[in-house]
Motif scaffolding. Structure first.
Motif: not given
Length: 789
Positions: A231-250
């Motif tokens: 029952x949880x919606x866990x989709x691709x999250x832009x802020x998390x991805x940017x932070x973990x990848x260390x890049x504004x442009x994944x």
């Protein structure tokens, strides 16, 4: 060069030219055939078949099978009776042969009974073509025949193009069809503009999002199936991805992953043929169109809401998404803008699911701005089983009109992969950044004190041959090629008419009419071919990059290592005898070993050599060098350490110290332009004479205080005004200080002068620097000459 109305032309409308979208006449299909490889295409009665030799001197074998299994070259109006030996070899030895074998097997055709014909056998010019007409339906096989080329030879098989003009084109078909799948797909569906489609993907499976017509945005979102079941919606999250990848442009590549807000990895990018996508803005929304004056306009967010409802996902006013092919950008004030997408017909992104997913993809309906090039078209989505193996790659093109090519492994890739998993894309190839158990600093010191081995295979190689070869080289490069002896090598610049540099590189003279150009980009080789063709010269320029892989062994011990490895015949110089900028043709070990060309050249500022071989011999060559070098302290070296070495040595790099607006004097290699001793005219001479008489910019060395390494592109100031730009910078290990190369206005280039390098906005932070001579290290080049103990 011959012309024909079937060949593609750049798309142009109302003064806007888009070379990336070449237009073929209606009913014409184009199929590239790789050098040494083959292609099978079904043809129908009356179809016109045209084969074009792109680079010249490439023999082509043709085989035609009728539906009943008969093979007769006469059925396409050709003369047969030839054994297609090149095709048979290609089916076994070239990757393109696998598809041809499958096509033969599916049709029940026996290649052993094939009636072959050969065209261009007596030699051909670049762009020359032959045409035939099919007398019946059947399967046509085209092979650009040729095998492995020895490093001292100058003929390598090159690509040809096959064009089919259909006698009965499907008049109902509009636009292009999707290219063939990468493998047998699990799902394969089309999404029309203004549609969205959901689909489920299991962990490890692959997702291909393909732009069929080109210039079309496709929004992609993926949900963790495990979370949805709870029952949880866990989709691709832009802020998390940017932070973990260390890049504004994944960015796509080996480490590119996309995460949910719980930091669960959902997908990773495996391939990307475009390299430019949106930075996680929203999929288009109702409000976007309403604010533009288009209430009720169909939009991707509402489409995604409707399709995801069946999976229990709540609707949203705007969906964050990976907006594939959507060309947004940030300006210097971080404002978002957009332009036409970079994607061409058939471009795609290939992802791998890192967990079970519910995905949704769209074909954007936007027709009121450049998001889809003002013309919404369709998107194709395919999924593939996890049992498939797809190489990681980033697409690249030699020219805007060229076919996309995947990032390749060099012949030495697997040898360096024994020492690292840290590879980066460089000029269409994977090269190591640094070694796992060493790192850039250790690799650097090994080059300075002992020896290193590095992979330089992406350097572009072009074979220049023919009676007018010397005249062509004399015309196109700045050095005096007439003075270059057989077996000699010269470093030179290549310029446009206005004096801006195309490339820098080396010319190897293998014979009186035989040259090899080795540069950093394909544009230089294409420029050589263009001049030969347009001026009617009796010379051929043929690409050989993939037939010449090369390693460099550099450092004080390089000579002692290679003299144990390289055997040369009596008429050739030994490793110990080989002088600076000379080559020798030899073998590994002894008379029976793999063939190599060895040159006393390098890009490190140290004594060193380069070894060229065919990819089939790469492992044997590397192992022989490694066996001799490892006991003496030799280690592999990656790009990070190489950048330190070359900046200290004052060696220039394309895109940093020079581009097509920079002349050789401004790039710091004015010595490659002997205007007095080279009396012959060459391309750019008049402009270079004017520029030299009225210099505007000068490359200088800088030493910086404060320990901060500036970024290439940082502005250089004297007080308020900017007077130049930093081109390269590094913390020099051997000098213990920060050094840089910079291109400055000549009025402020005096040795000893003080300048400031701007950071932040250029004014709020300044790094103090002094103009000093360069090269910063070993300015007399005693080390590269080998004149030390």
């Amino acid at each position: 060069m011959n012309t024909n109305p079937i060949f593609p032309v750049p798309y142009e409308r109302a003064g806007v030219l888009t070379p990336g979208l070449p237009i073929l006449p209606h009913g014409v299909e184009r199929y590239p055939v790789p050098g040494g490889g083959s292609r099978a295409v079904r043809v129908e009665q009356g179809d016109e078949i045209t084969v074009q030799d792109r680079e010249g001197l490439q023999p082509v074998e043709l085989v035609f099978f009728a539906p009943d299994g008969r093979s007769d070259a006469g059925m396409i109006g050709a003369t047969g009776g030839r054994d297609p030996a090149g095709l048979k070899a290609a089916l076994l030895g070239d990757p393109s042969g696998a598809r041809v074998v499958r096509a033969l097997d599916a049709a029940g055709f026996d290649i052993a009974r094939a009636d072959g014909t050969v065209i261009f056998e007596g030699g051909s010019r670049p762009g020359e073509f032959r045409s035939f007409v099919a007398a019946c339906d059947g399967l046509l096989i085209v092979c650009a025949a040729g095998g492995a080329m020895e490093p001292h030879e100058q003929w390598a098989p090159t690509e040809v193009a096959l064009y089919i003009r259909r006698a009965n084109p499907d008049m109902a078909r509009s636009g292009l069809l999707p290219p063939d799948p990468l493998a047998d797909p699990l799902m394969d569906f089309n999404i029309r503009p203004g549609e969205a489609k959901p689909y489920e993907v299991r962990k490890g499976q692959f997702i291909q999002v393909l732009d069929v017509q080109g210039r079309e945005c496709s929004d992609f979102q993926a949900f963790s199936q495990r979370a949805l079941d709870r029952g949880l919606e866990r989709e691709i999250d832009p802020t998390t991805t940017r932070s973990l990848m260390g890049s504004l442009y994944p960015a796509p590549g080996i480490f590119s992953k996309y995460f949910s807000v719980d930091q669960e990895p959902l997908v990773e990018i495996v391939r990307d043929t475009v390299g430019r996508h949106d930075t996680f803005g929203l999929a288009c929304t109702a409000r976007y169109y309403e604010d533009l004056g288009y209430p009720g306009h169909i939009n991707c967010s509402d489409n995604m809401n409707r399709e995801l409802a069946a999976h229990g996902v709540r609707p949203r006013g705007g969906w964050p998404a990976i907006n594939f092919f959507f060309n947004t950008m940030l300006d210097d004030a971080n404002a978002i803008s957009m332009d036409d997408p970079y994607s061409r017909p058939g471009d795609y992104v290939l992802l791998r699911a890192l967990t079970d997913l519910v995905c949704v993809s769209t074909a954007c309906p936007c027709d009121v701005d450049p998001a889809n090039g003002w013309n919404p078209t369709d998107i194709q989505v395919r999924t593939y089983d996890k049992s498939n193996e797809f190489s990681r790659s980033i697409g690249w093109r030699k020219t805007p009109e060229a076919d996309v090519e995947q990032t390749k492994k060099t012949g030495f890739h697997d040898c360096f992969a024994r020492h690292t998993r840290d590879f980066t894309e460089y000029a269409g190839y994977w090269l190591p950044s640094q070694m796992t158990n060493h790192g850039a600093i250790a690799e650097y010191w090994a080059a300075r004190e002992k020896a290193v081995v590095m992979d330089l295979s992406p350097l572009r190689k072009y074979e220049v041959t023919g009676p007018d070869a010397e005249e062509l080289m004399q015309l196109c490069v700045t050095r005096n090629i007439k003075k270059l002896a057989v077996g000699g090598i010269v470093y030179t610049a290549m310029c446009y008419e206005h004096g801006g540099m195309i490339d820098d590189g080396t010319v190897y003279r293998l014979g009186e009419t035989n040259f090899r150009w080795i540069g950093g980009n394909d544009q230089s080789g294409l420029w050589l071919r263009k001049q030969a063709t347009e001026r009617g010269m009796n010379a051929w320029v043929r690409a050989s990059t993939d037939h010449h892989c090369n390693i460099a062994v550099q450092g004080p011990l390089s000579r002692d290592i290679l003299k144990q490895v390289i055997w040369t015949p009596p008429q050739q110089a030994t490793v110990e005898e080989l002088p600076w900028f000379r080559l020798a043709i030899g073998r590994i070990g002894d008379f029976h070993g793999p063939s190599v060309v060895i040159s006393r050249t390098g890009y490190s500022g140290e004594l060193g050599y380069e070894i060229f071989c065919h990819p089939k011999d790469a492992t044997a060559v590397f192992d022989a060098v490694w066996q001799a070098g490892e006991p003496m302290g030799m280690i592999p070296l990656g790009l990070n350490a190489l950048d330190m070495l070359r900046i200290e040595a004052g060696l220039i790099f394309a895109g940093s110290e020079f581009d097509d607006q920079t002349d050789p004097m401004e790039a710091g290699i004015g010595f490659t332009v002997p205007l007095k001793s080279k009396e012959d005219d060459f391309i750019g001479r008049a402009a270079l004479e004017r520029r030299k008489a009225n210099p505007q910019k000068q490359l200088v060395g800088l030493e910086l205080a404060g320990g901060i390494v500036p970024t290439p592109g940082d502005c250089v100031h004297v007080g308020k005004p900017q007077i130049g730009v930093v081109t390269s910078a590094v913390k020099s290990p051997v000098l213990g200080k920060v050094i840089a190369l910079a291109r400055l206005d000549v009025a402020h280039s005096e040795l000893g002068a003080q300048v400031e390098i701007g950071r932040l906005d250029g004014d709020q932070k300044r790094l103090l620097a002094t103009i000093v001579p360069f090269p910063h290290f070993d300015p007399t080049k005693e080390r590269v000459k080998g004149n030390y103990g």
